[in-house]
Design a protein around this motif. Structure first.
Motif, short mmCIF file in Angstrom:
data_model
loop_
_atom_site.label_atom_id
_atom_site.label_comp_id
_atom_site.label_asym_id
_atom_site.label_seq_id
_atom_site.Cartn_x
_atom_site.Cartn_y
_atom_site.Cartn_z
N UNK A 73 0.82 -1.21 0.00
CA UNK A 73 0.00 0.00 0.00
C UNK A 73 0.85 1.26 0.00
N UNK A 74 0.49 2.20 -0.85
CA UNK A 74 1.08 3.54 -0.94
C UNK A 74 2.53 3.55 -1.38
N UNK A 75 3.02 2.49 -1.96
CA UNK A 75 4.40 2.51 -2.44
C UNK A 75 4.54 3.52 -3.58
N UNK A 76 5.59 4.36 -3.49
CA UNK A 76 5.88 5.32 -4.53
C UNK A 76 4.89 6.46 -4.63
N UNK A 77 4.04 6.65 -3.61
CA UNK A 77 3.05 7.73 -3.65
C UNK A 77 3.73 9.08 -3.40
N UNK A 78 3.16 10.14 -3.98
CA UNK A 78 3.71 11.48 -3.84
C UNK A 78 2.55 12.48 -3.67
N UNK A 79 2.69 13.35 -2.69
CA UNK A 79 1.67 14.37 -2.50
C UNK A 79 1.36 14.59 -1.04
N UNK A 80 0.09 14.92 -0.76
CA UNK A 80 -0.39 15.15 0.60
C UNK A 80 -1.42 14.08 0.91
N UNK A 81 -1.13 13.25 1.90
CA UNK A 81 -2.00 12.13 2.24
C UNK A 81 -2.46 12.26 3.69
N UNK A 82 -3.77 12.25 3.88
CA UNK A 82 -4.36 12.33 5.22
C UNK A 82 -5.21 11.08 5.41
N UNK A 83 -4.83 10.25 6.40
CA UNK A 83 -5.47 8.95 6.58
C UNK A 83 -5.93 8.81 8.03
N UNK A 84 -7.20 8.41 8.19
CA UNK A 84 -7.76 8.07 9.49
C UNK A 84 -8.21 6.62 9.47
N UNK A 85 -7.75 5.85 10.45
CA UNK A 85 -8.21 4.47 10.63
C UNK A 85 -8.68 4.31 12.07
N UNK A 86 -9.92 3.86 12.24
CA UNK A 86 -10.46 3.66 13.58
C UNK A 86 -11.15 2.31 13.66
#
Length: 211
Positions: free
Chosen positions: A106-119
């Motif tokens: 997951x998310x390999x090589x991603x570029x930018x602004x990432x906002x993640x919430x896991x609950x």
């Protein structure tokens, strides 16, 4: 001469089951009755993604999540962000097993602004905030009131749910194979349990020199 008789013996499945320990069936039955909450990013989710990405994942009851981004450009640019999440008189059963994880590639090589919430669980509040202000009138400093406004409460009211009892499982994880070679800004809230509040904030104030 006496007739030959053949005797056929049938072994029924009941013979095999009788050999199993009594507690094996009990354990399996108890697992079926468990209240499980899981959130997971796996496989090739968001591989090589680019830009601005927001992800909210929740398993359970009464969870609250938000991703907020604000951009201001001008001669006297400024930003104030106020967020509030609240709930009252909600009651839920705590899960026996709760987990939040990111694995695979997951998310390999991603570029930018990432906002993640896991609950995973009950009554959790999560928030990600990114603000950027680009002003054209010389150098200025952000005052304490600006930051206070941007860091308003994410949790709201206190959860009425009881704390996790002994013997219940709680786990959060980012596996070593995930999120490799990510570039940019990554905000990640992972919560497993009940009545938690988590917040990530990034505030940028940039001034261009007067021409």
């Amino acid at each position: 001469m006496p007739a030959l008789r053949r005797v056929l013996l049938l072994l029924t499945p009941l013979t095999l089951f009788a050999a199993l320990p009594a507690h094996a069936e009990d354990d399996s039955y108890q697992q079926m009755l468990q209240y499980l909450t899981h959130t997971r990013m796996d496989g090739q989710t968001l591989n090589n993604a680019s830009g601005v990405v927001g992800v909210n994942m929740a398993s359970g009851d009464f969870n609250q999540q938000t991703n907020v981004r604000a951009l201001a450009v001008g001669d006297h640019a400024a930003i104030q962000v106020r967020t509030r999440q609240s709930r009252t008189t909600n009651v839920a059963t705590d899960p026996d097993v709760a987990s939040a994880s990111i694995g695979g590639q997951a998310m390999q090589g991603a570029q930018g602004v990432f906002s993640i919430n896991q609950a995973s669980g009950n009554g959790n509040a999560e928030r990600n905030v990114v603000t950027a202000a680009l002003a054209r009138q010389g150098i200025r400093e952000a005052g304490d009131t600006w930051f206070a406004a941007a860091s308003a409460s994410a949790g709201g009211t206190v959860s009425p749910a009881p704390s996790a009892a002994a013997g219940k499982e709680r786990a959060v994880a980012v596996e070593s194979t995930a999120m490799q070679e990510v570039r940019g800004v990554v905000q990640l809230n992972q919560v497993a349990g009940s009545a938690n509040a988590a917040s990530n904030q990034l505030h940028l104030s940039i001034s261009q020199p007067v021409q």
